[in-house]
Design a protein around this motif. Structure first.
Motif, PDB file in Angstrom:
ATOM      1  N   ASP A 345      24.568  -0.457 -15.041  1.00  0.00           N
ATOM      2  CA  ASP A 345      24.890  -1.875 -15.248  1.00  0.00           C
ATOM      3  C   ASP A 345      26.309  -2.181 -14.784  1.00  0.00           C
ATOM      4  N   LEU A 346      27.229  -1.239 -15.010  1.00  0.00           N
ATOM      5  CA  LEU A 346      28.609  -1.434 -14.565  1.00  0.00           C
ATOM      6  C   LEU A 346      28.669  -1.619 -13.049  1.00  0.00           C
ATOM      7  N   ASN A 347      28.012  -0.757 -12.304  1.00  0.00           N
ATOM      8  CA  ASN A 347      28.015  -0.862 -10.842  1.00  0.00           C
ATOM      9  C   ASN A 347      27.311  -2.128 -10.373  1.00  0.00           C
ATOM     10  N   LYS A 348      26.312  -2.546 -11.108  1.00  0.00           N
ATOM     11  CA  LYS A 348      25.600  -3.775 -10.771  1.00  0.00           C
ATOM     12  C   LYS A 348      26.512  -4.985 -10.941  1.00  0.00           C
ATOM     13  N   VAL A 349      27.261  -5.002 -12.028  1.00  0.00           N
ATOM     14  CA  VAL A 349      28.204  -6.101 -12.272  1.00  0.00           C
ATOM     15  C   VAL A 349      29.289  -6.119 -11.196  1.00  0.00           C
ATOM     16  N   ILE A 350      29.812  -4.945 -10.872  1.00  0.00           N
ATOM     17  CA  ILE A 350      30.869  -4.859  -9.854  1.00  0.00           C
ATOM     18  C   ILE A 350      30.371  -5.376  -8.509  1.00  0.00           C
ATOM     19  N   SER A 351      29.133  -5.050  -8.167  1.00  0.00           N
ATOM     20  CA  SER A 351      28.590  -5.455  -6.866  1.00  0.00           C
ATOM     21  C   SER A 351      28.502  -6.968  -6.708  1.00  0.00           C
TER      22      SER A 351
END
Length: 387
Positions: A345-351
């Motif tokens: 989820d963290l990487n998804k938000v960053i993207s």
């Protein structure tokens, strides 16, 4: 007529971190509000576990800093992972405190920082007998936080720490808590105990906002302690670096592991800048797009003081820790939220964060929110009126 107050803490500048900054601001805030302030603290050693240069070989060091008297007492310094050595370190400072209490005049009003629990317990036990007005400043809920971090197990030792925690609350005339969760926990044990929400608001002039220079990649920065609770080493291995750079400032237990990870992964855009002074840090942070505030696990009662400090700098935040801190980010629109401990989820938000959409106006709005909602002097005045 000025009122005397003594602050007892395990952390104070030149040591770094939220705890030392918080007590420093409290001490000087009280001094500016017509109090004679003195501080009891160990010889500086945190987070290195070694006595700082200039203080080595001393049993006691006394100085006057901006009209605040600082008593630095002997401690067996250690940041060892060995629990026995850590216990010895805390007990050594407790011994120094008892010795100081025996031979020095103690003001009527005393503010005691907790954790560490044993240090707070020593102060509450000995000073209560001297009929002092004891104010307990609780920044984290121990031993609960230790349990959630995996440092403790529910055994006999944990039950002893719970008894110490309850004793500290019971003997306090007033409990200051840095979060609503802390105050709720205290009143669940002692329903009639007077409490006061004392957030870790910063006290510095809000700087001018400036636009960061674009490299095409999102420049994410972490600044602070590199300890187990923050999980920066683990974060280094979990981030998707396809659209970001990751910059790290600070020091702590995980520093060597982080440096080793960077050296063995030269292809990754991770940059370690070491430890810098708070003043310099404020300046360099303005060069980044987003700052990340991670916790390895959600810790009940914890609200990272970075939230309030970065908001005053006008820096958008990516919060990755859950709990009350997450609610503050959401309610004040200070940045983005990723589900605690969920790296996907963290990487998804960053993207979804685009460099081109980060504007000076957004940063200015965050800063204005901080100035109006996170006012150190207003909060302190409310506290002073109750002392």
């Amino acid at each position: 007529m000025k009122k005397d107050v003594l602050i007892i803490t395990s952390y104070f500048p030149p040591e770094i971190g939220a705890a030392s900054n918080r007590i420093f601001q409290l001490a000087h805030g009280l001094q500016k509000n017509n109090f004679n302030v003195s501080v009891l603290t160990p010889l500086p050693n945190y987070p290195t576990g070694k006595i700082f240069d200039g203080y080595k070989g001393k049993f006691k060091h006394v100085s006057e800093e901006k009209n605040v008297t600082i008593y630095r007492l002997w401690i067996y310094a250690s940041n060892s992972k060995n629990k026995l050595l850590r216990l010895i370190a805390m007990l050594s400072y407790s011994f120094s405190l008892v010795w100081f209490f025996m031979w020095n005049r103690i003001p009527k009003t005393v503010i005691v920082q907790s954790p560490p629990l044993l240090v707070a317990f020593t102060s509450m036990l000995f000073l209560r007998r001297k009929n002092r007005n004891l104010i307990l400043n609780v920044s984290d809920l121990w031993p609960i936080a230790g349990l959630e971090l995996g440092a403790f197990k529910r055994n006999f030792s944990y039950r002893i720490l719970e008894k110490i925690e309850r004793y500290n609350y019971k003997k306090a005339s007033l409990v200051l808590g840095q979060s609503e969760e802390i105050l709720a926990h205290v009143t669940s044990i002692f329903q009639e105990k007077p409490t006061f929400l004392y957030r870790n608001f910063p006290d510095f002039e809000a700087p001018s906002i400036k636009q960061t220079s674009s490299t095409g990649k999102l420049k994410i920065v972490y600044a602070g302690l590199l300890g187990i609770a923050q999980g920066i080493y683990n974060l280094c291995g979990q981030l998707d670096y396809s659209t970001i750079e990751f910059h790290i400032y600070g020091s702590g237990a995980e520093q060597t592991k982080i440096e080793d990870f960077i050296s063995t992964h030269p292809e990754l855009p991770i940059f370690f800048h070491g430890r810098v002074t708070r003043e310099k840090l404020h300046s360099v942070l303005m060069n980044y797009d987003v700052t990340i505030i991670p916790l390895l696990n959600r810790i009940y009662g914890s609200v990272p003081s970075k939230i309030f400090e970065y908001a005053r700098l006008g820096i958008p935040m990516l919060y990755f820790g859950g709990g009350e801190g997450e609610d503050i980010i959401k309610s004040h629109n200070l940045g983005w939220i990723a589900n605690a401990s969920d790296y996907d989820d963290l990487n998804k938000v960053i993207s979804k964060i685009e460099v081109g959409n980060l504007s000076e106006e957004q940063k200015r709005t965050i800063q204005q929110t901080a100035v109006s909602q996170f006012d150190f002097n207003k909060q302190l005045l409310e506290l002073v009126n109750g002392l």
